[in-house]
Scaffold this active site. Structure first.
Site, PDB file in Angstrom:
ATOM      1  N   ASP A 168      23.321  30.855  38.610  1.00 40.68           N
ATOM      2  CA  ASP A 168      23.120  32.226  38.389  1.00 40.68           C
ATOM      3  C   ASP A 168      22.444  32.975  37.602  1.00 40.68           C
ATOM      4  O   ASP A 168      21.781  32.203  37.006  1.00 40.68           O
ATOM      5  CB  ASP A 168      24.663  32.990  38.915  1.00 40.68           C
ATOM      6  CG  ASP A 168      24.833  34.417  39.338  1.00 40.68           C
ATOM      7  OD1 ASP A 168      24.722  34.356  40.713  1.00 40.68           O
ATOM      8  OD2 ASP A 168      24.749  35.405  38.686  1.00 40.68           O
ATOM      9  N   LYS A 206      33.537  31.197  41.237  1.00 36.98           N
ATOM     10  CA  LYS A 206      32.335  31.787  40.318  1.00 36.98           C
ATOM     11  C   LYS A 206      32.639  31.343  39.048  1.00 36.98           C
ATOM     12  O   LYS A 206      33.788  31.488  38.762  1.00 36.98           O
ATOM     13  CB  LYS A 206      32.083  33.312  40.599  1.00 36.98           C
ATOM     14  CG  LYS A 206      30.613  33.903  40.103  1.00 36.98           C
ATOM     15  CD  LYS A 206      29.569  33.597  41.459  1.00 36.98           C
ATOM     16  CE  LYS A 206      28.292  33.836  40.957  1.00 36.98           C
ATOM     17  NZ  LYS A 206      27.373  34.004  42.224  1.00 36.98           N
TER      18      LYS A 206
HETATM   19  N1  GLU Z   1      24.677  31.973  42.584  1.00 37.56           N
HETATM   20  C1  GLU Z   1      24.114  31.793  43.820  1.00 37.56           C
HETATM   21  C2  GLU Z   1      24.803  32.937  44.720  1.00 37.56           C
HETATM   22  O1  GLU Z   1      25.189  33.985  44.385  1.00 37.56           O
HETATM   23  C3  GLU Z   1      24.066  30.808  44.416  1.00 37.56           C
HETATM   24  C4  GLU Z   1      25.512  29.794  44.431  1.00 37.56           C
HETATM   25  C5  GLU Z   1      25.531  28.568  44.646  1.00 37.56           C
HETATM   26  O2  GLU Z   1      24.349  27.897  45.067  1.00 37.56           O
HETATM   27  O3  GLU Z   1      26.545  27.722  44.651  1.00 37.56           O
HETATM   28  O4  GLU Z   1      25.121  32.887  45.817  1.00 37.56           O
END
Ligand code: GLU
Length: 445
Positions: free
Chosen positions: A165, A125
């Site tokens: 996100d 992340k």
């Molecule tokens: N931010 C999204 C999550 O919390 C998607 C992450 C992604 O597609 O890599 O899963």
């Protein structure tokens, strides 16, 4: 249990002040430590001790210039948490609240979520304490270009693949991708959530929201019920909330609320297709506040509050972490709510989760219910590697299958000795086993 307390005090002393991270780890430790008692091999290999330690954390300066010529400085991050089952995968969040604690909790949850999809994706992340709200397109582009000018040397399509996100949507991914391509001189699938014209997957924008609803359908099936005719309260009004709403409408439910950081709207008659189109324009094009919906359609707007006081059958917290507390949980149950599924990451506090589980409410944590987004990101990576693109129907079908399988995993590992189903336990153990086995196989790394 003593061992949970001992484990947590070590995590807390090694990561001081990171409350959200402690919260996410505690929730997992509570189910994994008793489980590891039954699988001594995990305990001996110190899988849990290793899994809470990020493999790598990158922190960097992001300087940029406003339209007025002022210099601003933000802080950028990428937490590369775990690569046992695949390259680091997880979104970027641009929000003033972003700090080490937020990103470590999100990266940690991502490990289990990604594992549950059964696709080869590790956990990561990133983001910055930048607030896109009120910034011009040009300022957002300047920021994204500066952010990627450092991040590009730490990511690649085979090692770390960011996505969106909170605060990072199609516009930001476009700017980030453009800058990566310019710096590397390579057109690769290094980001997901890209536009359809340059390597994005169909259904990726819809995937998190649709996936939540597919998952809720599976949960309701256990009670011989379905979403049709249900009254639904949704918080948030961003990407996840929008497509959750769309799928709920398609399946014949009545959605009565949405919210943003200013407050919530309560439309007793239900949000219909025409009002949905207005919301899409309001939030994605004119980037306005949800209050405008109440002004336009003449419904209630409650300033500074979240929608949990509104009577409903199903509540879908789709905004942000810790937005639903113990009092909210009790109020929802008092008003007849029977199902809660998290479209956001960790929106319910531990006390709220305890209230739901103790009252036999169907409750699913985000790492299971909202895994559809990252699942379709995984499908986007596959399409990029194959250099082809699948149809909407194909991707949607695969998404439904993945959500169905995640639900099956939750029921496989989630039953308590008293016969009650805990999706928290099911998701944590189901996600953990695959990563733990891979870590065992790869030795002390
Ligand atoms: N931010 C999204 C999550 O919390 C998607 C992450 C992604 O597609 O890599 O899963």
């Amino acid at each position: 249990m003593d061992s949970i307390q001992a484990f947590m005090s070590r995590v807390i002393s090694r990561n001081p002040g990171e409350n959200e991270f402690h919260q996410a780890v505690h929730e997992v430790a509570e189910t994994i430590i008793p489980f590891a008692e039954t699988r001594p091999v995990y305990k001996k290999a110190k899988i849990l001790e290793r899994i809470v330690e990020p493999e790598r954390v990158i922190i960097f300066r992001v300087p940029w210039m406003t339209d007025q010529g002022e210099i601003e400085v933000n802080r950028g991050y990428r937490v590369q948490m775990n690569s046992a089952i695949g390259p680091y995968k997880g979104g970027l969040r641009f929000h003033p609240s972003v700090n080490m604690s937020t990103l470590k909790f999100l990266a940690f949850e991502q490990i289990f979520k990604n594992s549950l999809t059964q696709l080869p994706m590790g956990g990561g992340k990133g983001g910055a304490d930048f607030d896109p709200k009120g910034k011009s397109d040009r300022e957002v582009m300047m920021f994204c270009q500066s952010f990627m000018t450092e991040l590009f040397r730490h990511i690649s399509s085979d090692n770390d693949i960011p996505a969106g996100d909170i605060g990072v949507g199609a516009r930001e991914i476009g700017y980030l991708f453009g800058q990566y391509k310019r710096l590397k001189n390579e057109f690769t699938g290094v980001l997901t959530g890209k536009g359809a014209s340059y390597g994005g997957s169909l259904i990726r924008p819809e995937a998190t929201g649709y996936g939540v609803v597919y998952f809720v359908e599976q949960m309701l099936k256990l009670r011989k019920s379905s979403i049709k005719g249900k009254t639904i309260v949704i918080s948030g009004s961003g990407n996840v909330a929008q497509y959750t709403l769309e799928k709920c409408l398609e399946l014949g439910a009545k959605v009565v609320t949405l919210s943003d950081s200013g407050g919530y709207i309560y439309d007793e008659k239900g949000i219909d297709a025409e009002k949905f189109a207005y919301i899409m324009h309001l939030k994605n094009e004119s980037r306005g506040r949800i209050k405008s919906y109440a002004d336009k359609f003449g419904c209630t707007y409650v300033e500074g509050k979240r929608p949990w006081e509104v009577p409903c059958d199903i509540a879908l917290p789709n905004a942000t972490q810790n937005e639903l507390n113990e009092e909210d949980a009790k109020l929802l149950i008092k008003n007849g709510c029977m199902c809660v599924a998290e479209g956001a990451n960790m929106p319910c506090t531990p006390e709220a989760i305890a209230v739901f589980e103790n009252n036999d409410i169907l409750y699913s944590p985000g790492k299971a219910a909202n895994a559809g987004g990252v699942a379709v990101s995984g499908l986007e990576m596959s399409q990029n590697s194959l250099r082809l693109s699948w149809s909407r129907e194909e991707v949607d079908h695969k998404l439904q299958e993945i959500m169905f399988n995640i639900h099956a995993t939750c029921t496989k590992y989630g039953y308590k000795p008293d016969g009650r189903l805990s999706y928290v336990q099911g998701a944590n153990i189901g996600g953990f086993v695959r990563v733990a086995d891979a870590m065992l196989a790869q030795g002390i790394v």
